[in-house]
Enzyme design. Structure first.
Site, PDB file in Angstrom:
ATOM      1  CE1 TYR A 246      -4.772   1.307   0.599  1.00 49.68           C
ATOM      2  CE2 TYR A 246      -3.017   3.026   1.157  1.00 49.68           C
ATOM      3  CZ  TYR A 246      -4.452   2.179   0.894  1.00 49.68           C
ATOM      4  OH  TYR A 246      -5.608   3.389   0.465  1.00 49.68           O
TER       5      TYR A 246
ATOM      6  CE1 TYR B  80      -5.905   5.966  -1.490  1.00 48.89           C
ATOM      7  CE2 TYR B  80      -7.749   7.403  -1.959  1.00 48.89           C
ATOM      8  CZ  TYR B  80      -6.566   7.070  -1.035  1.00 48.89           C
ATOM      9  OH  TYR B  80      -7.120   7.072   0.512  1.00 48.89           O
TER      10      TYR B  80
END
Length: 388
Positions: free
Chosen positions: A297, A341
């Protein structure tokens, strides 16, 4: 999957379908429309129909409730539905919830999804504008009056400590940005397709909150992503090779807060990632050397370095050098810095593609992929593996 022994759920379920919308800066559609499109695409990819689905999982932040998405996509009765908290920390936990439901017999086919207009609608990067009083908000109350109003400002505190502790300079973060953008440049689905960057361009990008530059911060995206999870037995009857859930874990550390845990001891690392790492290695019986691809991430570059260290791929303070050496293929879709995103859900989809052998940046022989979720918050992680 207990943190104290080998996992009982490993190998019980698999991801069999992935689907997404286009990744844009202005979708021109509702978040419900995005969610429905992603869910329909994931079911079609799996070779299943709406009538096969009896479970759904999403994020607490998602504005499209499970029952509403079910109505919009023709899904009928649901025997399981669940939501996971803490923003991007929820991504891998949605799959864990699906596996738990399938293993317990609460559902047979579970769809995990996330959809938002994060660029044209609510922009998380804009920081705290209004918040209803809550116990959760008390922690923010210690940081906001000091001017720490945005996620970048919160992460900058940890990033500065990291640089101080290990005697490094901000340029070390650039290796993550360059790696992600190199992969994104050849990914047609990526917003930054065809646009790689250099370390010099990273170093020349403007400061956002020192020591974070513009190219240390993920983009903002409109879009949706969905995943379909079912039992391994059923997965073997479907069109694509199963992406087997080898291990799954959630983790919150002592003194955990949402992004502002500056008072819990040493802040040059990510203790919550360490909690997840210990569970994944213990329950899978694997170790870092067994991982072929890392999907970590990457909302902010420093946290990728810290994750590599917490998971044991390298020693403390060595994450930048490890990334620069290319010892582990990282974020082969371009990550959230390069592709989109989507609160980490698109990273799970990339892990599935790697195991299917269909990634645009395919790693030869990829058989085990580590995926992580948002850090700085209570988080989650997966190890996905090829069948057999």
């Amino acid at each position: 999957m207990s943190a104290r022994g080998r996992g009982a759920l490993g190998g019980r379920a698999a991801i069999v379908g992935i689907g997404a919308t286009d990744f844009t800066k202005d979708s021109g559609r509702s978040e419900l429309a995005l969610a429905a499109e992603a869910v329909r695409a994931a079911l079609a990819d799996a070779g299943l129909g709406p009538g096969d689905v009896d479970g759904m999982v999403t994020f607490t932040m998602d504005t499209s409730p499970e029952i509403t998405v079910a109505q919009a996509t023709g899904i009928g009765e649901l025997s399981f539905f669940s939501r996971v908290h803490y923003g991007g920390g929820a991504a891998c936990a949605t799959v864990q919830q699906a596996v738990l439901a399938i293993a317990a017999g609460a559902a047979e086919v579970v769809v995990c999804y996330r959809a938002f207009n994060e660029r044209s609608g609510r922009r998380f990067g804009a920081g705290v504008r209004h918040r209803e009083p809550s116990a959760e908000g008390v922690a923010l109350g210690w940081a906001l009056p000091s001017g720490l109003l945005t996620p970048a400002s919160w992460v900058a505190m940890n990033a500065r400590r990291y640089l101080h502790t290990y005697g490094r300079e901000p340029e070390i973060f650039g290796h993550v940005a360059v790696t992600d953008r190199r992969y994104a440049a050849v990914n047609p689905a990526a917003y930054f397709h065809g646009r790689p960057i250099t370390l010099a361009e990273h170093a020349a990008s403007r400061w956002i909150v020192e020591p974070l530059r513009l190219l240390d911060c993920c983009q903002e995206t409109d879009g949706g992503q969905a995943l379909v999870v079912t039992s391994l037995e059923r997965a073997r009857t479907l069109a694509h090779p199963p992406a087997v859930v080898t291990a799954a874990a959630q983790g919150a550390a002592r003194g955990q807060e949402q992004m502002t845990g500056f008072y819990r001891g040493e802040t040059a690392g990510l203790p919550e990632a360490g909690v997840v790492a210990r569970q994944l290695w213990r329950t899978s019986g694997l170790r870092p050397a067994d991982i072929d691809v890392g999907i970590l991430y990457d909302h902010f570059t420093p946290y990728v370095l810290m994750q590599l260290e917490e998971f044991g791929f390298c020693g403390p303070g060595e994450g930048g050098d490890f990334t620069a050496a290319g010892a582990l293929p990282l974020n082969t879709h371009g990550g959230q810095l390069g592709e989109a995103y989507l609160h980490g859900m698109n990273g799970i989809a990339e892990a599935v593609r790697q195991l299917r052998g269909t990634s645009v940046n395919q790693v030869a022989g990829a058989a085990r992929v580590l995926v992580t979720s948002g850090t700085g918050v209570p988080t989650s992680g997966l190890i996905l593996g090829a069948d057999g």
